[in-house]
Design an enzyme around this catalytic site. Structure first.
Site, mmCIF file in Angstrom:
data_model
loop_
_atom_site.group_PDB
_atom_site.id
_atom_site.type_symbol
_atom_site.label_atom_id
_atom_site.label_comp_id
_atom_site.label_asym_id
_atom_site.label_seq_id
_atom_site.Cartn_x
_atom_site.Cartn_y
_atom_site.Cartn_z
ATOM 1 N N SER A 151 0.882 -1.211 -0.222
ATOM 2 C CA SER A 151 0.171 0.475 0.254
ATOM 3 C C SER A 151 0.661 1.348 -0.166
ATOM 4 O O SER A 151 2.102 1.323 0.850
ATOM 5 C CB SER A 151 -0.785 -0.025 1.637
ATOM 6 N N TYR A 164 -1.255 -0.193 10.225
ATOM 7 C CA TYR A 164 -1.362 -0.498 8.845
ATOM 8 C C TYR A 164 -0.442 -0.095 8.397
ATOM 9 O O TYR A 164 0.404 -0.649 7.596
ATOM 10 C CB TYR A 164 -2.407 -0.386 8.739
HETATM 11 N N1 LIG Z 1 -8.390 -1.643 -0.915
HETATM 12 C C1 LIG Z 1 -7.352 -0.431 -0.919
HETATM 13 O O1 LIG Z 1 -8.291 0.768 -1.157
HETATM 14 C C2 LIG Z 1 -6.082 -1.021 -0.532
HETATM 15 C C3 LIG Z 1 -5.465 -0.042 -0.899
HETATM 16 C C4 LIG Z 1 -4.314 -0.156 -0.102
HETATM 17 C C5 LIG Z 1 -3.969 -1.999 -0.752
HETATM 18 N N2 LIG Z 1 -4.353 -2.681 -0.294
HETATM 19 C C6 LIG Z 1 -4.247 -4.144 0.297
HETATM 20 O O2 LIG Z 1 -4.848 -5.086 -0.781
HETATM 21 C C7 LIG Z 1 -5.286 -6.074 -0.625
HETATM 22 C C8 LIG Z 1 -6.785 -6.938 -0.242
HETATM 23 O O3 LIG Z 1 -6.878 -5.536 0.187
HETATM 24 P P1 LIG Z 1 -9.164 -5.756 0.087
HETATM 25 O O4 LIG Z 1 -8.908 -4.472 -0.232
HETATM 26 O O5 LIG Z 1 -8.858 -6.647 -1.358
HETATM 27 O O6 LIG Z 1 -9.517 -6.333 0.982
HETATM 28 P P2 LIG Z 1 -10.449 -7.239 1.642
HETATM 29 O O7 LIG Z 1 -11.804 -7.646 0.014
HETATM 30 O O8 LIG Z 1 -11.380 -7.468 2.830
HETATM 31 O O9 LIG Z 1 -9.745 -8.778 1.688
HETATM 32 C C9 LIG Z 1 -9.638 -9.174 2.193
HETATM 33 C C10 LIG Z 1 -8.847 -9.970 2.110
HETATM 34 O O10 LIG Z 1 -7.379 -10.902 3.066
HETATM 35 C C11 LIG Z 1 -8.033 -11.947 3.577
HETATM 36 N N3 LIG Z 1 -7.757 -12.282 4.422
HETATM 37 C C12 LIG Z 1 -7.961 -11.802 5.920
HETATM 38 N N4 LIG Z 1 -6.784 -11.904 7.458
HETATM 39 C C13 LIG Z 1 -6.641 -13.147 6.516
HETATM 40 C C14 LIG Z 1 -6.244 -14.280 7.217
HETATM 41 N N5 LIG Z 1 -5.857 -14.202 8.328
HETATM 42 N N6 LIG Z 1 -5.396 -15.849 6.188
HETATM 43 C C15 LIG Z 1 -6.205 -15.523 4.692
HETATM 44 N N7 LIG Z 1 -6.630 -14.591 4.052
HETATM 45 C C16 LIG Z 1 -6.465 -13.763 4.675
HETATM 46 C C17 LIG Z 1 -9.735 -12.482 3.117
HETATM 47 O O11 LIG Z 1 -9.964 -13.374 3.197
HETATM 48 P P3 LIG Z 1 -11.429 -13.849 3.598
HETATM 49 O O12 LIG Z 1 -12.564 -12.915 3.371
HETATM 50 O O13 LIG Z 1 -11.454 -15.102 2.869
HETATM 51 O O14 LIG Z 1 -11.796 -13.694 5.323
HETATM 52 C C18 LIG Z 1 -10.083 -11.728 2.186
HETATM 53 O O15 LIG Z 1 -10.012 -12.284 1.304
HETATM 54 C C19 LIG Z 1 -4.322 -6.312 1.241
HETATM 55 O O16 LIG Z 1 -3.545 -6.769 1.380
HETATM 56 C C20 LIG Z 1 -5.039 -4.550 1.353
HETATM 57 O O17 LIG Z 1 -3.524 -3.975 2.284
HETATM 58 C C21 LIG Z 1 -6.163 -2.435 -0.105
#
Ligand SMILES: NC(=O)c1ccc[n+]([C@@H]2O[C@H](COP(=O)([O-])OP(=O)(O)OC[C@H]3O[C@@H](n4cnc5c(N)ncnc54)[C@H](OP(=O)(O)O)[C@@H]3O)[C@@H](O)[C@H]2O)c1
Length: 255
Positions: A151, A164
């Site tokens: 991120s 975070y």
């Molecule tokens: N959205 C943003 O604006 C943004 C910006 C920068 C970076 N990111 C990064 O992008 C990545 C994905 O984010 P997202 O926005 O797609 O979030 P999201 O929709 O909340 O997805 C998070 C994912 O992480 C999985 N997860 C959480 N805890 C876990 C664990 N202990 N073991 C295995 N899987 C786990 C969840 O799996 P389950 O649902 O199966 O539990 C879910 O599929 C993250 O690393 C986040 O930090 C996001």
């Protein structure tokens, strides 16, 4: 990118999440068999698998809880048994919760442990478990690839909470150490999105979302598909790149 990854196998942790789904779709569209790794979202992971375009090898939804190293060993054994190879690991699983940065008491130890265990130890543990498969020689040549989804909070120190931001800075640092340690068999990269327009972010206060977009030189948030495009580029075109952090942030740190 059509079929450029034909015959390859990718494991995507957090594969059923907002950004993970776009990455799985992008990889499958490039001909890759995709293992959609899930923690709690087995149903959505299976539904995603069922909706992916067919490629040479079957896609699969497999349990990939990144905080459970024994379960990751089982995952690696299952990938070996089903496919006999793993070419790409995308560490997309991540967790956070909003805690205002001045609220130090709100960032309690259990939340800190959860964030660091999931966002830092988790990607390392997934690499450790899949390393033998990622490092194995391929008849067609080329390297294994790890993409850590980081991120821009890693460099801006602006994000959902202090830990975070720190966890993503640690992840980018680990990308560099792992790239050195695992060369020449495996390349390791970070893809570093700004705020992405996932369903979760769309559900937040629209005024806040619009403000974030307004503070971005390109005047909008990242699309999950644009994050996926950077992962695909890492796999298909950036073949001499390792240890690098690729921003997908619309120039946000410039503002
Ligand atoms: N959205 C943003 O604006 C943004 C910006 C920068 C970076 N990111 C990064 O992008 C990545 C994905 O984010 P997202 O926005 O797609 O979030 P999201 O929709 O909340 O997805 C998070 C994912 O992480 C999985 N997860 C959480 N805890 C876990 C664990 N202990 N073991 C295995 N899987 C786990 C969840 O799996 P389950 O649902 O199966 O539990 C879910 O599929 C993250 O690393 C986040 O930090 C996001």
């Amino acid at each position: 990118m059509m079929r450029m990854l034909q015959g390859q196998v990718a494991v995507v942790t957090g594969g059923a999440g907002g950004i993970g789904e776009a990455i799985c779709r992008g990889l499958a569209g490039a001909g890759c068999a995709v293992v959609v790794g899930y923690n709690s979202s087995q149903g959505p992971a299976q539904a995603l698998v069922d909706s992916l375009p067919a490629v040479d090898l079957p896609h699969a939804a497999l349990k990939a809880p990144v905080t459970d190293s024994a379960a990751l060993a089982v995952l690696a054994t299952e990938v070996q048994a089903r496919y006999g190879r793993c070419d790409i690991l995308v560490n997309c699983a991540g967790t956070t919760r909003f805690v205002a940065h001045p609220d130090l008491d709100g960032l309690d130890n259990s939340l800190i442990d959860q964030i660091l265990t999931t966002n830092v130890r988790g990607p390392f543990a997934a690499v450790r478990a899949l390393k033998p498969l990622l490092a194995a020689p391929r008849a067609e040549g080329g390297t294994g690839l790890v993409v850590n989804i980081s991120s821009i909070a890693a460099v801006s120190a602006m994000g959902s909470n202090i830990m975070y931001c720190a966890s993503k800075a640690a992840l980018d640092n680990m990308t560099k150490s792992l790239a050195r340690a695992l060369a020449p068999q495996i390349r390791v990269l970070s893809v570093s999105p700004g705020l992405a327009d996932t369903d979760f972010v769309k559900s937040l206060d629209p005024a806040w979302r619009n403000e974030q977009a307004g503070r971005t030189p390109l005047q909008r948030l990242a699309l999950p598909e644009e994050v996926a495009a950077a992962v695909l580029a890492a796999a298909t075109h950036l073949t001499f790149t390792t240890g690098a952090v690729i921003p997908v942030d619309g120039g946000r740190p410039l503002a």
